[in-house]
Design an enzyme around this catalytic site. Structure first.
Site, short mmCIF file in Angstrom:
data_model
loop_
_atom_site.label_atom_id
_atom_site.label_comp_id
_atom_site.label_asym_id
_atom_site.label_seq_id
_atom_site.Cartn_x
_atom_site.Cartn_y
_atom_site.Cartn_z
N ASP A 83 31.81 43.25 49.16
CA ASP A 83 32.85 43.40 47.99
C ASP A 83 32.43 42.55 47.15
O ASP A 83 32.31 42.60 45.91
CB ASP A 83 34.23 43.08 48.45
CG ASP A 83 35.25 43.31 47.31
OD1 ASP A 83 35.50 44.19 46.92
OD2 ASP A 83 35.56 42.19 46.99
N HIS A 133 48.99 39.79 46.56
CA HIS A 133 47.97 40.11 45.79
C HIS A 133 48.39 40.37 44.63
O HIS A 133 49.23 41.13 44.49
CB HIS A 133 47.07 41.14 46.52
CG HIS A 133 45.88 41.45 45.50
ND1 HIS A 133 44.90 40.51 45.37
CD2 HIS A 133 45.81 42.17 44.91
CE1 HIS A 133 44.00 41.16 44.73
NE2 HIS A 133 44.63 42.31 43.84
N ARG A 150 30.05 45.96 39.62
CA ARG A 150 31.14 46.83 38.79
C ARG A 150 31.45 46.16 37.48
O ARG A 150 31.70 46.80 36.67
CB ARG A 150 32.23 46.89 39.71
CG ARG A 150 32.12 47.74 40.86
CD ARG A 150 33.30 47.79 41.87
NE ARG A 150 34.66 48.12 41.12
CZ ARG A 150 35.64 47.53 41.52
NH1 ARG A 150 35.66 46.82 42.80
NH2 ARG A 150 36.79 47.80 41.10
#
Ligand code: URA
Length: 434
Positions: free
Chosen positions: A161, A82, A168
């Protein structure tokens, strides 16, 4: 506890309990907690953080909002990577096939571009026909067949998420270490990886500008993923200038293909080899073995063969691996030239990334459509000498007026001066260090 009391606790610096966190996240998914309530809590987390118990509970709640992939029937130790995101960061496109070519399976769930940074899914989507919207069954089937599968997060994996991330993004609550750590960890745990290598970027083109913050983020993600049984290592790498020379989706695919053929920019090759070696070490190779195997697979063309195979299996045109002119291009190439002699002191990589977004290589709103051929190629990097009139970059545009305007602004991203400058080290730190 009511959402009001839950938010107030966090605002006042108290901790939230595991059961309350689960209910609050679940409530957001089912619509009983409103956007404004969830945003208020996110902002309170930005100011007051989370303790370890809250972080684990919140990560678990994100995971439990969707499916958890079980890859245990696929042989081999499965390792993913990642990146926290950067400009010109096409590492995954070369890394995943390289590691798979070394016999280590790579299940990779990636994201789209975010803010000024590019995303692996947008880059892969520039390959004609390539599918990233895989079902769980296809993901497993392709992983089993070719040793790698690359897909987008989709609605099945950590849907909470996905929703919270979008919130967000528009409420200035992305840059919070616990929120980032939980978001990254939840997806990687849910996708079924057994090992994870993090590429945590530092510098003007990264979300974390300071090494101290990047290190804290790396350590926080490691603490969460390891708690859920995913063996994790991190590399802190430089993002004070773009990685490689290409910025923009199809341009980056072409550069990753060069790297897979054993060529391409040196910084890209070094970072790909470093991360690939870390992935092989997690899968049980010694350091020397890992370094040798990864270098051989890149230089022998084995990694490129694996890339071609993956593209074909996921519905893309495998001929792009041999002929990059089959990728989407740009009608206008506008050169940016130096207006004085000097040495490149610094590149404003955040600004360069934002100019890429304006050009169409990224999105300003969720609804924007990416122009896959748009982007930049960069000729001069930090520490390079330039002469007046020399080319420092090229803008690849499909809208000439926009391209001309951005070309004028792009030159401001390159600060030139008289001092000799050494570029920052590419590999800043390994965690754990060994
Ligand atoms: N990438 C993610 O997946 N989540 C974050 O919160 C930030 C970057």
């Amino acid at each position: 506890m009511t959402p009001y009391d839950f938010i107030r606790r966090k605002k006042e610096g108290q901790s939230n309990k595991t059961g309350d966190i689960n209910r609050f996240v679940q409530g957001y998914v089912d619509g009983s907690v409103a956007d404004y309530q969830f945003s208020a809590w996110l902002m309170a987390v930005c100011f007051n953080g989370m303790n370890e118990e809250e972080l684990i509970a919140y990560t678990g709640a994100l995971m439990d909002s969707g499916e958890r992939f079980d890859l245990s029937d696929i042989p081999g130790f499965k390792v993913d990577k990642h990146s926290t995101g950067g400009v010109g960061d096409k590492v995954s496109l070369a890394l995943a096939p390289l590691v798979a070519a070394c016999g280590v399976p790579v299940p990779m769930v990636s994201g789209r571009g975010l803010g000024h940074t590019g995303g692996t899914i947008d880059k892969l989507s520039s390959i004609p026909g390539f599918r990233t919207d895989l079902s769980r069954g296809e993901f497993k089937q392709f992983l089993d067949k070719t040793g790698l599968a690359m897909m987008g997060q989709g609605p099945r994996l950590c849907p909470a998420d996905g929703m919270i991330y979008a919130l967000r993004d528009v409420t200035a609550t992305v840059e919070s270490i616990p929120l980032i750590a939980a978001s990254v960890s939840a997806k990687k745990i849910a996708e079924g990886a057994e090992g994870l290598v993090l590429d945590v970027k530092v510098g003007s083109g990264a979300f974390m500008k300071k090494e101290k913050d990047s290190e804290e983020l790396a350590e926080t993600i490691i603490s969460v993923t390891e708690r859920f049984g995913v063996r994790t290592r991190a590399v802190l790498s430089d993002m004070s200038q773009p990685l490689g020379r290409a910025v923009g989706n199809a341009l980056e695919v072409a550069e990753a293909i060069e790297c897979l053929g054993g060529k391409g920019p040196d910084d890209l090759r070094r970072l790909v080899l470093e991360l690939a070696a870390q992935m092989l070490i997690l899968a049980g190779r010694s350091e020397d073995q890992a370094a040798k195997e990864t270098r051989d697979a890149l230089d022998s063309g084995k990694a490129l063969v694996k890339f071609r195979e993956m593209v074909a299996v996921q519905g893309g045109n495998p001929r792009i691996a041999d002929d990059c002119s089959l990728l989407p291009g740009a009608g206008f190439k506008i050169q940016v030239r130096a207006d004085k002699d000097g040495i490149v002191q610094n590149i404003d990589t955040y600004r360069l990334g934002m100019l890429g977004v304006q050009l169409g290589a990224g999105r300003r709103t969720k609804k924007d459509i990416i122009d896959p051929g748009a982007g930049f190629t960069i000729e001069k990097k930090t520490g390079d000498r330039v002469q007046t009139g020399e080319e420092i970059a090229t803008v690849h545009a499909n809208d000439e007026n926009k391209g001309q305007k951005i070309a004028r602004e792009l030159s401001d991203c390159f600060e030139t001066g008289d001092h000799e400058v050494l570029p920052s080290p590419l590999i800043i730190k390994r965690i754990p260090s060994f």
